[in-house]
Design a protein around this motif. Structure first.
Motif, PDB file in Angstrom:
ATOM      1  N   LEU A 163     -44.877  19.146  -6.139  1.00 58.51           N
ATOM      2  CA  LEU A 163     -45.676  18.112  -6.811  1.00 58.51           C
ATOM      3  C   LEU A 163     -44.913  17.488  -7.973  1.00 58.51           C
ATOM      4  N   LYS A 164     -44.029  18.263  -8.618  1.00 59.55           N
ATOM      5  CA  LYS A 164     -43.245  17.753  -9.743  1.00 59.55           C
ATOM      6  C   LYS A 164     -42.018  16.972  -9.274  1.00 59.55           C
ATOM      7  N   SER A 165     -41.676  17.122  -8.004  1.00 59.63           N
ATOM      8  CA  SER A 165     -40.489  16.452  -7.481  1.00 59.63           C
ATOM      9  C   SER A 165     -40.807  15.001  -7.119  1.00 59.63           C
ATOM     10  N   SER A 166     -39.767  14.256  -6.829  1.00 59.16           N
ATOM     11  CA  SER A 166     -39.943  12.843  -6.451  1.00 59.16           C
ATOM     12  C   SER A 166     -40.522  12.705  -5.054  1.00 59.16           C
ATOM     13  N   PHE A 167     -40.480  13.806  -4.276  1.00 58.03           N
ATOM     14  CA  PHE A 167     -40.966  13.730  -2.898  1.00 58.03           C
ATOM     15  C   PHE A 167     -42.494  13.598  -2.817  1.00 58.03           C
ATOM     16  N   SER A 168     -43.202  13.905  -3.906  1.00 51.43           N
ATOM     17  CA  SER A 168     -44.665  13.832  -3.868  1.00 51.43           C
ATOM     18  C   SER A 168     -45.186  12.417  -4.086  1.00 51.43           C
ATOM     19  N   LYS A 169     -44.253  11.466  -4.141  1.00 45.96           N
ATOM     20  CA  LYS A 169     -44.637  10.058  -4.364  1.00 45.96           C
ATOM     21  C   LYS A 169     -43.973   9.196  -3.293  1.00 45.96           C
ATOM     22  N   SER A 170     -44.719   8.219  -2.841  1.00 45.18           N
ATOM     23  CA  SER A 170     -44.149   7.228  -1.924  1.00 45.18           C
ATOM     24  C   SER A 170     -44.708   5.863  -2.309  1.00 45.18           C
ATOM     25  N   GLU A 171     -44.325   4.850  -1.573  1.00 46.23           N
ATOM     26  CA  GLU A 171     -44.795   3.507  -1.893  1.00 46.23           C
ATOM     27  C   GLU A 171     -46.313   3.393  -1.793  1.00 46.23           C
ATOM     28  N   LYS A 172     -46.903   4.130  -0.898  1.00 52.20           N
ATOM     29  CA  LYS A 172     -48.348   4.009  -0.722  1.00 52.20           C
ATOM     30  C   LYS A 172     -49.118   5.270  -1.097  1.00 52.20           C
ATOM     31  N   THR A 173     -48.399   6.349  -1.455  1.00 52.17           N
ATOM     32  CA  THR A 173     -49.091   7.612  -1.704  1.00 52.17           C
ATOM     33  C   THR A 173     -48.564   8.298  -2.951  1.00 52.17           C
ATOM     34  N   LEU A 174     -49.485   8.764  -3.789  1.00 47.65           N
ATOM     35  CA  LEU A 174     -49.166   9.633  -4.922  1.00 47.65           C
ATOM     36  C   LEU A 174     -50.066  10.864  -4.772  1.00 47.65           C
ATOM     37  N   VAL A 175     -49.459  11.972  -4.434  1.00 50.79           N
ATOM     38  CA  VAL A 175     -50.248  13.171  -4.113  1.00 50.79           C
ATOM     39  C   VAL A 175     -50.759  13.805  -5.398  1.00 50.79           C
ATOM     40  N   SER A 176     -52.067  13.979  -5.470  1.00 50.89           N
ATOM     41  CA  SER A 176     -52.651  14.652  -6.634  1.00 50.89           C
ATOM     42  C   SER A 176     -52.566  16.164  -6.446  1.00 50.89           C
ATOM     43  N   TYR A 177     -52.905  16.882  -7.499  1.00 49.64           N
ATOM     44  CA  TYR A 177     -52.739  18.336  -7.528  1.00 49.64           C
ATOM     45  C   TYR A 177     -53.525  19.014  -6.401  1.00 49.64           C
TER      46      TYR A 177
END
Length: 474
Positions: free
Chosen positions: A375-389
């Motif tokens: 979740l702290k890495s850059s992989f938890s974010k994309s152009e259309k998705t931001l993963v919450s906890y």
């Protein structure tokens, strides 16, 4: 009156040691006690040479004669001195005056003294027994230890480790005085004293768990102290459960977090690429998803021998709940088998698939730490998705909701995830786990197809088949 008559009169009233010792064999002498009608002391030289002393008195026309003892004829001989004889005679005179029959009175006194002596001995023995019993009574710490021992073999190792941690940290570490008290002496205010600091520091869930553990420990002490199956010889003599008076304060927050399809797809495709997440733990998390959301602790503890690759099934030793252990059969898909192949390639010498050391499975806390790192890495974010906890436990709920959305009925979902089942399901399916394997295979097939639809962007299954360890189930 002649001198000889005067001497005889003196001998009848007041005697001296010299005159008493001068008595010849068979000769007697009498000394009157002070006062009228109080009796006298009678001395008589016996054939053996000893001088016996008697108390004599007439009362109500009857003669009373009672032996006082033997007169001490010399400083080294055995017996009573003249002073002691006189004192004893005065006591007997008082008894005769007050109670009449000296022998009966003394016999009654002796009997009363014997009863008192026996009572003192009984009281002493009871006090000694109570002292031994009190010394043998176990402390709260010992009771909790006994409870832990009673759960070995019935609960999994993780639960035992948690109980041991609680005893060491929350009880012996933070409530030393109370845990050293006898368990029998623990009152509700002591329980509150243990729990209050934990509650005040904001660890309300921990306070509730500790309350539950303590309640279970006291219930064990109350119900099984005299069990023939109990290994410990400690006694507790509990009369009630002091934890029962402490209300359960914490009301757990209902957990509803589940990953949506975009979040799940992003997590699936990138968790193995995150350098902060170990390769074994990353594949473990994906394996949990690929098997329909099985319990992480159960997956972790199963060795390679629990995997039957010929039948494509994982046999889990189900230990959840208070009933007897039973097998839970999880069908293995091509997706889950590929993850196992990759885990074996990383650590081929380990008896467990999900191990980083080969000495045991990874700790139960490791998957949660891995999710936090992802979740702290850059992989938890994309152009259309931001993963919450979310936590690894939320993956189980995510899989359950995928099945619901794809019209897999609740009973089938519960069977696959090994929820606590009741009624007809529990009676007929859990009685023979292989009888519900076909249904689980169908559920898993439908779930895997739904998962495939979510993970369209994931890598296709490919690569050579890796040989698994020889000790795996066949």
């Amino acid at each position: 009156m002649s001198q000889n008559q005067s001497k005889q009169k003196s001998q009848r009233r007041i005697l001296t040691d010299v005159s008493i010792r001068a008595l010849s064999l068979g000769e007697t002498a009498t000394e009157s006690l002070p006062g009228r009608g109080t009796g006298s002391i009678y001395f008589e030289r016996r054939p053996s040479g000893s001088i016996d002393c008697y108390f004599r008195m007439r009362k109500n026309g009857k003669s009373i004669k009672f032996k006082i003892g033997t007169y001490r004829n010399s400083a080294r001989s055995f017996g009573l001195s003249l002073v002691e004889v006189r004192d004893k005679a005065r006591e007997l005179s008082h008894i005769a005056t007050e109670h009449g029959d000296v022998k009966q009175y003394l016999a009654e006194q002796a009997e009363a003294e014997e009863q008192a002596r026996q009572e003192r001995e009984r009281a002493f023995e009871e006090a000694r027994r109570q002292a031994e019993l009190e010394a043998s009574r176990g402390t709260l710490s010992e009771l909790f230890n006994d409870y832990i021992d009673s759960r070995r073999g019935k609960n999994d190792a993780r639960y035992i480790r948690e109980l041991e941690r609680v005893l060491k940290v929350e009880l012996e570490g933070s409530a030393q005085v109370i845990v050293r008290m006898k368990a029998r002496d623990i009152r509700p205010d002591h329980i509150r004293e243990i729990l209050q600091p934990i509650w005040d520091r904001g660890a309300k869930s921990m306070a509730d768990k500790l309350r539950s553990y303590l309640h279970a420990a006291f219930e064990y002490g109350l119900r099984y102290e005299y069990s023939l199956d109990r290994k410990s010889s400690r006694v507790y003599s509990l009369e009630s459960n002091p934890v029962a008076a402490t209300p359960k304060e914490h009301k757990g927050r209902a957990l509803t977090r589940a990953l949506n399809e975009d979040e799940l797809s992003l997590f699936w495709n990138t968790v193995t690429e995150a350098e902060s997440v170990g390769p074994i733990v990353a594949r473990l998390l994906l394996f949990i998803i690929s098997t329909g959301g099985q319990r992480i602790d159960q997956i972790l503890r199963e060795p390679w021998t629990s995997y039957n690759f010929k039948e494509k099934v994982l046999v889990i030793d189900e230990r959840k709940g208070k009933g007897n252990n039973h097998a839970h059969l999880v069908p293995l898909t091509s997706r889950s088998i590929k993850l196992l192949e990759e885990a074996y390639a990383i650590n081929p010498s380990s008896p467990w698939p999900w191990s980083t050391t080969g000495e045991g499975p990874v700790d139960i806390s490791t998957p949660g730490d891995a999710v936090k790192k992802w979740l702290k890495s850059s992989f938890s974010k994309s152009e259309k998705t931001l993963v919450s906890y979310f936590t690894p436990r939320d993956l189980r709920r995510t899989c359950s909701q995928i099945m619901q959305r794809n019209k897999i009925d609740t009973e089938a979902c519960n069977l696959l995830q090994s929820h606590g089942l009741t009624g007809v399901v529990a009676k007929h399916y859990q009685n023979d786990p292989y009888s519900y394997l076909p249904r689980n295979r169908d559920t898993m097939k439908r779930f895997d197809a739904a998962l495939d639809g979510i993970l369209l962007g994931s890598k296709k299954l490919h690569g050579n088949i890796i040989s698994f360890p020889e000790n795996s189930a066949h």
